[in-house]
Design an enzyme around this catalytic site. Sequence first.
Site, short mmCIF file in Angstrom:
data_model
loop_
_atom_site.label_atom_id
_atom_site.label_comp_id
_atom_site.label_asym_id
_atom_site.label_seq_id
_atom_site.Cartn_x
_atom_site.Cartn_y
_atom_site.Cartn_z
N TYR A 1 -5.46 3.32 -8.94
CA TYR A 1 -5.25 2.61 -7.67
C TYR A 1 -6.51 1.86 -7.21
O TYR A 1 -6.44 1.06 -6.27
CB TYR A 1 -4.84 3.58 -6.54
CG TYR A 1 -3.59 4.39 -6.77
CD1 TYR A 1 -2.73 4.14 -7.84
CD2 TYR A 1 -3.24 5.41 -5.89
CE1 TYR A 1 -1.60 4.90 -8.03
CE2 TYR A 1 -2.09 6.17 -6.08
CZ TYR A 1 -1.29 5.92 -7.15
OH TYR A 1 -0.17 6.69 -7.34
N HIS B 1 -1.64 11.17 -15.13
CA HIS B 1 -0.80 10.16 -14.47
C HIS B 1 0.51 9.86 -15.21
O HIS B 1 1.48 9.42 -14.60
CB HIS B 1 -1.60 8.86 -14.29
CG HIS B 1 -1.18 8.06 -13.09
ND1 HIS B 1 -2.06 7.33 -12.34
CD2 HIS B 1 0.02 7.90 -12.50
CE1 HIS B 1 -1.40 6.75 -11.35
NE2 HIS B 1 -0.14 7.07 -11.43
#
Length: 269
Positions: A50, A106
């Site tokens: 991010y 992730h």
Amino acid sequence: MIPKVKLSSGENIPQVALGLWKNKDEQECINTIKTALDLGYRHLDSAQAYENEQFIPRGIEAAGLKRQDIFITTKIKVQNFAWVDKSFATSLKKLETDYVDLLLLHFPVTGLRHRAWKHLEAIHKAGQAKTIGVSNYTIKHLEQLLKDCEIKPAVNQIELHVFLQQPELLAYCKEQGIAVEAYSPLAHGNGLDDPVLAEIAKKHGKTSGQIMLRWCIEAGTIPLPKSTHEDRLKQNIELFDFKLDEDDMAKIKTLDKDMRTCWDPTHIL
Ligand code: A2P
């Protein structure tokens, strides 16, 4: 106050988080975090991918809070699976802390995820991640991991909303004691105009977004809604003064259409 739920690691996690995906703009991210913390959020969901871990300490400081007041999640990004430790050390530096509350892999990266999990186990044992887990894992990926892990994942973070209800995966995680976090719980804003949601929202004096998020709570999951607007940030935690009844849940069940707005891990070997 946002209720907390206990994870299999023994840690307590606030049942709603501020999702930080796509919140890359420095000032906007810091302002969003400060506003959310002022409103009562205590759980921030970030990730290496991010590119905003470094804004978190500044948002916390701006809200006049301390690191230990906040539940912080980050995730090892796909490109870092071959050097988990090094990349995690960088995350800790950016987050200006010596531990995270939750560290996730992730994505179930083929060929690399097993070894990457071993690194997460070692990080947990060293006290640098209070809880460890995975993200985007299907039942198949979890079964493989559970076969020979030393520490079970406490969390699986998946795309989950009323249009992608994933009942089999939810049931499997429940059976295994794995808490489910719901990312994109508002389906990125798609479907907020659905008439079934609008009718249920009207009945409860809530918005369609709040009905979508309350459905995640009724399903026993931890929603991670994203917003940069104060009024929506506020709405998105006002979920604990009403409940969906059987009739509401039956109607919402009919909305499931396997609609993915993000990654589809189904065919990942
Ligand atoms: P915004 O940041 O302009 O508020 P998701 O969390 O499922 O990915 O959805 C995020 C999207 O939904 C963002 O575009 C966000 O826009 C919007 N959003 C967030 N909260 C609400 C809400 N309560 N009502 C309507 N849209 C919302």
